[in-house]
Write a protein that holds these residues in place. Structure first.
Motif, PDB file in Angstrom:
ATOM      1  N   ARG A 137       0.893  -1.167   0.000  1.00 51.24           N
ATOM      2  CA  ARG A 137       0.000   0.000   0.000  1.00 51.24           C
ATOM      3  C   ARG A 137       0.926   1.211   0.000  1.00 51.24           C
ATOM      4  O   ARG A 137       1.646   1.439   0.960  1.00 51.24           O
ATOM      5  CB  ARG A 137      -0.903  -0.034   1.221  1.00 51.24           C
ATOM      6  N   SER A 138       0.905   1.924  -1.091  1.00 52.76           N
ATOM      7  CA  SER A 138       1.891   2.998  -1.255  1.00 52.76           C
ATOM      8  C   SER A 138       1.291   4.357  -0.918  1.00 52.76           C
ATOM      9  O   SER A 138       0.422   4.864  -1.629  1.00 52.76           O
ATOM     10  CB  SER A 138       2.402   2.998  -2.701  1.00 52.76           C
ATOM     11  N   GLY A 169      -9.314   0.457  -4.777  1.00 52.54           N
ATOM     12  CA  GLY A 169      -8.337   1.496  -4.445  1.00 52.54           C
ATOM     13  C   GLY A 169      -7.271   1.591  -5.521  1.00 52.54           C
ATOM     14  O   GLY A 169      -6.980   2.672  -6.043  1.00 52.54           O
ATOM     15  N   SER A 170      -6.743   0.444  -5.886  1.00 54.09           N
ATOM     16  CA  SER A 170      -5.661   0.425  -6.886  1.00 54.09           C
ATOM     17  C   SER A 170      -6.147   0.939  -8.231  1.00 54.09           C
ATOM     18  O   SER A 170      -5.432   1.650  -8.935  1.00 54.09           O
ATOM     19  CB  SER A 170      -5.130  -0.994  -7.071  1.00 54.09           C
TER      20      SER A 170
END
Ligand code: ADP
Length: 829
Positions: A137-138, A169-170
């Protein structure tokens, strides 16, 4: 071989929560990318790796690139050019490390996040759970600076196409990146990070999203990658809990994942035969404690020894107050005095080897993703690859992301009706089916004059065929369909009559009424609870009609394979002679062979594919242990190659033989040439075992054993060969959750069909009722539609001699097996 300029440089990354099937995505994108003339890269640790890029330029060289001198022409030279760069096993077995920011990475690849990979680097990835290229998770990617660095790294590595596999999310991140791209490029140009040639060459970012999410929470697609495996893990846990729950007469409250989406909880409740369910989209009526206790009390009063309540992680009441598993347990203990326990499945839901569908779906979607990238122009939208019923589709990424957000927003605004309306129709149907099969009250009952006596049968053998013609096996989901039908009947006031042992049992009066409690545990049972009769002697239709009359059947529900279909045909044709057959009759296809005409899926084929994949994984492992070995695996399936073909695709077999295509000497000669080429380009001493799948009836002459012997003889020192027959293991033990859920959904539709046909008939005078031909039908899945096809119409799609349909949606999959196995690339056809 001289390398021409690549079509595209494609990079693939996995991001957000991991899910089974992500490795299959990477494998598919890499292999199809190479076949289409692209260079392929993986980005480690999701967006974080994109932001970091490759810090040590001296490390960016491939670890190994084996040069070959081949004295013959291969069909697709790019595969040889891109055979391996040495990172595959590193990614698979790499030593872990934690960097200064707490991100787990692979030590050997320190400072290298964008890695060129080749055909063999993704070998054997199909069966691996999680994601071998890492996910993270960046936080940095959420910032403009982070995305600027990501854009710079892509340009520096020359990558112009990106595949992102992750959750909502991505994919939101992907959409933000896409929107910002022109601005990012002009900023990079202004600050001198890239040249104006680069700015021109990379003015447009091609990006495509694949949904890897165990929650199945993405709008506009029916199934996300990883959801079937997660559901499988949950159902395995439920089946295990059930036995201890029954032993102690306990109540279990099971918490499953799903913050905004109740799909996992709902499907688990339907497949696991739960008593009560909490999902975010449809909170229970207030006060939920009372509603739940009333339902469970009714079930206990009916004699149930166990109670199962499923709670989605994001469940809440109508005022959005969270409902936690512990609360539910307290209510069950305090109000009903039940010995109650909580089980939180947590991360076990993510893990493990992917089920068959989590190998097939990512493979098909990976192919579509590369095609979408190759076809992308500055004016086309960026797509998310999804699936509707049985079709792989492209959906504008922005639409899917917005729609997914709209569900979460509707829930936050307590507009649950809207939240439900944004879910796909299947979700709504399955919720209805859960209620119809779990509630035990009078609210659904029909008036007495509309109640029917519905006979349910699992016929396995054709009425008039010799025993030796009778093939087929019990299929996973038959009992689940029967349970659903029986429960629905009881809820509506109908009488569910079980005919045991097929038509033989009917003649022997082996008929009784199913009770609500008796079918309770049938969801998870394999085989056929009603039994079937293989050795069917000739029976007279008159005797069958007499039994129909004697037991006053108002409708007949057949659950079975080609035999059930043929039986229905015969009964329908006999209506001219026997008034007893003028009742609604419906057939729900259930056969591991998937050979009933017209329908794309039958109950049992998912279970069977899973069994095949399990067996093939084990065989492949043993073949790999002995290195240079080709394993020829024989599958059931009669004259229908479905299970062999889809199984081969899911297991990563290199070749498949089917009855539809047959086997001849030319085919075998080319296949031997392929295997020789393939083994000769392996690194010496590191060849892996390879799998060939053969349907049992592909050829009378070239049997599994003969093929294996030919391979052994021709393989000389390059490879040897063994063979194995999977036989009855393919009938599967415990039915898969997808088969169970499909069984319930289709069974409910069959009951509705019977009711509507019966209502039409009831308009005619009782003694002279004449049913029309559309009242004897097969429920078929056709693309995105579920259609009741009159059995008379079915005949035009049936190949009665070979006992299969005339057209098949999966015939192209055989080509895909050969593409992914390397056969297409290596041997010019
Ligand atoms: P999932 O993809 O499983 O839903 P997350 O919601 O944690 O998981 O998203 C994964 C990653 O996607 C985040 O860590 C972040 O790097 C990136 N991401 C998510 N939302 C955005 C956003 N609005 N803008 C940029 N990046 C985002």
């Amino acid at each position: 071989m001289a390398a021409s300029k690549p079509q595209m440089k494609i990079a693939v990354l996995t991001s957000g929560g991991d899910s089974a099937g992500m490795n299959a995505v990477v494998r598919a994108v890499v292999r199809i990318g190479i076949i289409k003339g692209c260079e392929t890269y993986i980005i480690r640790e999701g967006y974080e790796g994109l932001v970091r890029g490759n810090t040590h330029s001296q490390d960016t060289k491939p670890l190994c690139k084996t040069e070959f001198t081949l004295d013959y022409q291969v069909a697709i030279p790019q595969v040889i050019d891109n055979l391996r760069f040495g990172y595959g096993s590193l990614l698979k077995n790499g030593e872990g490390d934690i960097d200064e920011q707490g991100i787990a990475t692979t030590k050997t690849l320190k400072g290298k996040y964008i890695v060129r990979v080749g055909w063999d680097d993704v070998r054997s990835w199909l069966s691996e759970g999680g994601t071998l290229i890492g996910t993270a998770r960046s936080k940095t990617f959420r910032t403009h600076e982070g995305r600027l660095a990501a854009a710079r790294n892509l340009v520096l590595e020359g990558i112009n196409a990106l595949v992102v596999c992750g959750g909502d999310g991505s994919l939101t991140g992907a959409d933000v990146f896409r929107q910002e791209w022109p601005e990012l490029i002009s900023t990079l140009l202004k600050n001198g990070s890239i040249t104006s040639e680069d700015a021109n060459a990379y003015a447009h970012l091609k990006i495509v999203g694949l949904v890897g999410s165990i929650d199945n929470d993405m709008a506009l697609t029916d199934l996300t990658i990883g959801a079937p495996t997660a559901l499988q893990r949950i159902c395995e846990a439920i089946d295990n809990i059930n036995s201890t729950a029954i032993s102690h007469s306990r109540a279990f409250v099971l918490e499953v994942m799903g913050r905004h989406c109740g799909w996992l909880a709902l499907l688990a409740a339907v497949s696991g035969g739960a008593d009560y369910l909490f999902i975010p989209e449809k909170p229970p009526s207030d006060p939920w404690e009372e509603d739940m206790c009333q339902v469970i009390q009714q079930h206990r009063a009916a004699g149930k020894r166990k109670t199962l309540v499923i709670v989605a992680e994001g469940a809440h009441d109508a005022s959005l107050n969270p409902i936690r598993a512990e609360q539910v347990k307290t209510v069950l203990s305090e109000r009903l005095g039940l010995d109650s326990r909580v089980t939180t499945l947590g991360h076990t839901q993510r893990g493990g080897r992917p089920v068959a569908w989590d190998r097939i779906l990512p493979t098909l979607q990976g192919v579509e993703a590369v095609n979408a990238l190759l076809e992308a122009t500055p004016s086309t939208p960026s797509y998310m690859i999804g699936m509707r019923e049985n079709k792989i589709i492209r959906i504008p990424l922005v639409e899917a992301v917005n729609m997914t957000r709209a569900v979460a927003q509707a829930i936050n605004e307590k507009d649950f009706e809207k939240a439900m309306s944004l879910r796909d129709p299947e979700f709504i149907e399955i919720l209805g089916a859960f209620k119809a099969t779990s509630l035990l009250d009078d609210s659904f009952k029909l008036p007495a004059d509309k109640r029917l006596r519905i006979a349910i049968m699992h016929p396995k053998s054709l009425l008039w065929l010799r025993a030796s013609d009778s093939v087929g096996a019990p299929a996973g989901g038959m009992n689940a369909a029967t349970r659903a039908a029986a429960r629905y009947c009881i809820g509506r006031g109908h009488t569910p009559l079980a005919i045991h042992n097929g038509f033989r049992g009917l003649l022997d009066d082996k008929i009784d009424v199913l009770s609500w409690l008796r079918v309770d545990s049938w969801m998870s049972r394999g085989g056929s609870e009603l039994g079937t009769n293989r050795t069917q002697p000739d029976v007279s239709l008159g005797a069958v009609a007499t039994q129909f009359q004697k037991h006053e059947f108002d409708a007949l529900f057949l659950i079975g394979g080609f035999e059930a279909f043929t039986s229905l045909k015969i009964l329908e044709e006999a209506r001219v002679h026997y008034p007893a057959f003028h009742i609604p009759m419906v057939h729900l296809p259930a056969t591991i062979s998937n050979n009933v005409p017209l329908t794309e899926f039958s109950l049992g084929c998912d279970t069977s594919l899973n069994s095949l994949v399990d067996a093939c994984d084990a065989i492949k492992q043993s073949a790999s242990a002995s290195r240079n070995r080709v394993f020829v695996v024989e599958t059931q399936g009669g004259k229908c190659g479905y299970i062999a073909t889809m199984g081969a695709l899911a297991a990563g077999a290199v070749l498949v033989y089917t009855p539809e295509d047959g086997i001849n000497l030319d085919v075998l000669r080319n296949d031997v040439a392929f295997l020789k080429t393939r083994f000769s380009i392996d690194i010496k001493g590191e060849a892996e075992g390879r799998l060939v799948v053969r349907n049992e009836q592909s050829s009378k002459i070239y049997t599994t054993e003969v093929i294996s012997e030919i391979f052994k003889e021709e393989g000389h020192i390059l490879f040897d060969s063994r063979h194995a027959s999977l036989g009855h293991t393919l009938q599967g033990g415990i039915p898969s959750p997808l088969d169970r859920a499909r069984a319930v959904r289709l069974s409910m539709k069959c009951m509705a069909f019977i009711e509507s046909q019966a209502a039409k008939l009831a308009k005619q005078p009782e003694k002279k009722r004449r049913a029309t031909s559309d009242s004897a039908a097969v429920i078929t899945i056709q693309g995105s539609l579920i259609v009741f096809t009159p059995v008379r119409e079915m005949l035009q799609y049936a190949d009665m001699k070979n006992r299969r349909g005339t057209g098949t949606w999966w015939s192209g999959m055989k080509d895909l097996v050969e593409v992914f196995g390397g056969r297409t690339a290596l041997i010019p056809s």
